[in-house]
Design a protein around this motif. Structure first.
Motif, PDB file in Angstrom:
ATOM      1  N   LYS A   1       0.834  -1.210   0.000  1.00  0.00           N
ATOM      2  CA  LYS A   1       0.000   0.000   0.000  1.00  0.00           C
ATOM      3  C   LYS A   1       0.866   1.256   0.000  1.00  0.00           C
ATOM      4  N   SER A   2       1.998   1.201   0.685  1.00  0.00           N
ATOM      5  CA  SER A   2       2.857   2.398   0.777  1.00  0.00           C
ATOM      6  C   SER A   2       3.356   2.823  -0.600  1.00  0.00           C
ATOM      7  N   VAL A   3       3.466   1.885  -1.517  1.00  0.00           N
ATOM      8  CA  VAL A   3       3.919   2.210  -2.876  1.00  0.00           C
ATOM      9  C   VAL A   3       2.769   2.857  -3.647  1.00  0.00           C
ATOM     10  N   ALA A   4       1.577   2.292  -3.492  1.00  0.00           N
ATOM     11  CA  ALA A   4       0.424   2.768  -4.263  1.00  0.00           C
ATOM     12  C   ALA A   4      -0.049   4.144  -3.806  1.00  0.00           C
ATOM     13  N   VAL A   5       0.213   4.481  -2.547  1.00  0.00           N
ATOM     14  CA  VAL A   5      -0.449   5.646  -1.971  1.00  0.00           C
ATOM     15  C   VAL A   5       0.283   6.970  -2.226  1.00  0.00           C
ATOM     16  N   CYS A   6       1.543   6.917  -2.635  1.00  0.00           N
ATOM     17  CA  CYS A   6       2.304   8.166  -2.820  1.00  0.00           C
ATOM     18  C   CYS A   6       1.624   9.007  -3.917  1.00  0.00           C
ATOM     19  N   PRO A   7       1.214  10.233  -3.575  1.00  0.00           N
ATOM     20  CA  PRO A   7       0.451  11.021  -4.553  1.00  0.00           C
ATOM     21  C   PRO A   7       1.312  11.675  -5.621  1.00  0.00           C
ATOM     22  N   VAL A   8       2.631  11.660  -5.419  1.00  0.00           N
ATOM     23  CA  VAL A   8       3.547  12.313  -6.372  1.00  0.00           C
ATOM     24  C   VAL A   8       4.574  11.282  -6.861  1.00  0.00           C
ATOM     25  N   GLY A   9       5.626  11.735  -7.508  1.00  0.00           N
ATOM     26  CA  GLY A   9       6.559  10.806  -8.140  1.00  0.00           C
ATOM     27  C   GLY A   9       7.774  10.447  -7.307  1.00  0.00           C
ATOM     28  N   VAL A  10       7.559  10.058  -6.034  1.00  0.00           N
ATOM     29  CA  VAL A  10       8.710   9.662  -5.198  1.00  0.00           C
ATOM     30  C   VAL A  10       8.922   8.150  -5.271  1.00  0.00           C
ATOM     31  N   ILE A  11       7.861   7.385  -4.972  1.00  0.00           N
ATOM     32  CA  ILE A  11       7.985   5.929  -4.912  1.00  0.00           C
ATOM     33  C   ILE A  11       7.461   5.378  -6.244  1.00  0.00           C
ATOM     34  N   LEU A  12       8.371   4.929  -7.069  1.00  0.00           N
ATOM     35  CA  LEU A  12       7.997   4.531  -8.439  1.00  0.00           C
ATOM     36  C   LEU A  12       8.339   3.068  -8.697  1.00  0.00           C
ATOM     37  N   LYS A  13       7.458   2.391  -9.431  1.00  0.00           N
ATOM     38  CA  LYS A  13       7.753   1.016  -9.841  1.00  0.00           C
ATOM     39  C   LYS A  13       8.660   1.054 -11.058  1.00  0.00           C
ATOM     40  N   LYS A  14       9.658   0.207 -11.057  1.00  0.00           N
ATOM     41  CA  LYS A  14      10.568   0.156 -12.206  1.00  0.00           C
ATOM     42  C   LYS A  14       9.914  -0.566 -13.386  1.00  0.00           C
ATOM     43  N   ARG A  15      10.346  -0.239 -14.552  1.00  0.00           N
ATOM     44  CA  ARG A  15       9.976  -0.903 -15.813  1.00  0.00           C
ATOM     45  C   ARG A  15       8.507  -0.735 -16.207  1.00  0.00           C
ATOM     46  N   VAL A  16       7.773   0.170 -15.540  1.00  0.00           N
ATOM     47  CA  VAL A  16       6.385   0.403 -15.964  1.00  0.00           C
ATOM     48  C   VAL A  16       6.139   1.890 -16.246  1.00  0.00           C
ATOM     49  N   GLY A  17       7.191   2.698 -16.171  1.00  0.00           N
ATOM     50  CA  GLY A  17       7.033   4.131 -16.388  1.00  0.00           C
ATOM     51  C   GLY A  17       6.568   4.440 -17.802  1.00  0.00           C
ATOM     52  N   PHE A  18       5.802   5.490 -17.914  1.00  0.00           N
ATOM     53  CA  PHE A  18       5.306   5.987 -19.212  1.00  0.00           C
ATOM     54  C   PHE A  18       4.493   4.923 -19.967  1.00  0.00           C
ATOM     55  N   ALA A  19       3.916   3.951 -19.220  1.00  0.00           N
ATOM     56  CA  ALA A  19       3.177   2.864 -19.880  1.00  0.00           C
ATOM     57  C   ALA A  19       1.795   3.316 -20.340  1.00  0.00           C
ATOM     58  N   VAL A  20       1.231   4.287 -19.635  1.00  0.00           N
ATOM     59  CA  VAL A  20      -0.133   4.722 -19.985  1.00  0.00           C
ATOM     60  C   VAL A  20      -0.030   5.879 -20.980  1.00  0.00           C
ATOM     61  N   PRO A  21      -0.706   5.770 -22.117  1.00  0.00           N
ATOM     62  CA  PRO A  21      -0.592   6.830 -23.130  1.00  0.00           C
ATOM     63  C   PRO A  21      -1.143   8.160 -22.618  1.00  0.00           C
ATOM     64  N   ILE A  22      -0.560   9.250 -23.080  1.00  0.00           N
ATOM     65  CA  ILE A  22      -1.074  10.580 -22.756  1.00  0.00           C
ATOM     66  C   ILE A  22      -2.512  10.653 -23.249  1.00  0.00           C
ATOM     67  N   GLY A  23      -3.380  11.132 -22.376  1.00  0.00           N
ATOM     68  CA  GLY A  23      -4.808  11.160 -22.704  1.00  0.00           C
ATOM     69  C   GLY A  23      -5.580  10.134 -21.899  1.00  0.00           C
ATOM     70  N   LYS A  24      -4.830   9.104 -21.396  1.00  0.00           N
ATOM     71  CA  LYS A  24      -5.491   8.026 -20.644  1.00  0.00           C
ATOM     72  C   LYS A  24      -5.042   7.991 -19.196  1.00  0.00           C
ATOM     73  N   ARG A  25      -4.176   8.923 -18.806  1.00  0.00           N
ATOM     74  CA  ARG A  25      -3.662   8.908 -17.436  1.00  0.00           C
ATOM     75  C   ARG A  25      -4.756   9.372 -16.474  1.00  0.00           C
ATOM     76  N   ARG A  26      -4.537   9.100 -15.175  1.00  0.00           N
ATOM     77  CA  ARG A  26      -5.579   9.335 -14.159  1.00  0.00           C
ATOM     78  C   ARG A  26      -6.212  10.721 -14.258  1.00  0.00           C
TER      79      ARG A  26
END
Ligand code: SF4
Ligand code: FES
Length: 248
Positions: free
Chosen positions: A196-221
């Motif tokens: 949960k601590s990984v999912a809850v960070c509201p900004v770009g501090v705690i990031l999962k590796k190898r999944v960055g920029f996976a969501v196309p612009i226009g489809k992000r939260r």
């Protein structure tokens, strides 16, 4: 059913359940008050002050202000929004928020709030903190220079994950996030990418590796809807509050 109770938010009645704060009651009733460090699954923290409202001639953090029958609260005023803009500008100036190269862009609450408040620039001299990135963990990366000190990861790690992996350390402008390992490295903790601590960070501090920029612009939260609409969608609707609304 308990007796109906309400307070006035910007001149309109908001029902509440005793024990709710002004922010919780407002969100449950579909009324947005900007906020950053508040998360519906955790106790209010009161650090960002973005949720500030005015009542009785004084300012209050609405996330910690208990709702009371008859309370008159002003939130959607130019005065409050100007104060919020200044607070968000201070956060942008304090960290290294280079959104064009940040993997959290489009999914970041700080950035989305900046857009919602119509911010065009930081307005203060940048601090340019220089804290080393921790890339020691096989699946996670920490960029401490984007931390807004909301303590959501600290709370989630202690209260939900039961791991106590993060803390805030230091005082004043030197206050910063640390990893609770003798080495200070994330690799030497029991953190998992699913925590949960990984999912809850509201900004770009705690990031999962190898999944960055996976969501196309226009489809992000926050591409699809502004943070104001997203926060209302995420707000819990307690059955009692629904019942109160249905009797209106
Ligand atoms: S790392 Fe993220 S969740 Fe943790 S205190 Fe900083 S901004 Fe908040
Ligand atoms: S949301 Fe109330 S102080 Fe941050």
């Amino acid at each position: 059913m308990s007796e109906r109770q309400e307070f006035l938010l910007d001149g309109e009645e908001v029902p509440f359940i005793p024990g709710q704060t002004v922010l919780q009651a407002a969100l449950s009733a579909g009324r947005y008050i900007p906020h950053l460090c508040y998360h519906p699954e955790f106790k209010p923290h009161g650090s960002c002050k973005v949720c500030t409202v005015k009542s009785g001639g004084r300012t209050h953090a609405s996330c910690t202000l208990p709702a009371r029958a008859g309370l008159e609260v002003d939130s959607a005023t130019e005065e409050m929004n100007q104060l919020r803009r200044t607070l968000v500008q201070m956060l942008f100036a304090e960290g290294n928020h280079f959104c064009p190269s940040c993997e959290k862009s489009g999914n970041c609450a700080l950035q989305a709030l900046g857009y919602d408040l119509g911010l065009t620039h930081a307005g203060f001299r940048h601090f340019f903190p220089d804290r080393p990135v921790d890339a020691s963990h096989p699946s996670l990366l920490l960029d401490f220079n984007r931390c807004i000190l909301c303590e959501l990861c600290v709370r989630a790690s202690a209260e939900v994950d039961g791991k106590n992996i993060f803390s805030l350390s230091g005082r004043g402008i030197g206050k910063h996030l640390i990893v609770n390992a003798a080495s200070g490295r994330l690799a030497d903790t029991g953190i998992a990418a699913t925590d949960k601590s990984v999912a809850v960070c509201p900004v770009g501090v705690i990031l999962k590796k190898r999944v960055g920029f996976a969501v196309p612009i226009g489809k992000r939260r926050y591409d699809e809807r502004p943070i104001s609409a997203q926060a209302l969608e995420d707000a819990p609707r307690p059955p009692a509050a629904t019942a109160i609304q249905e009797t209106q």
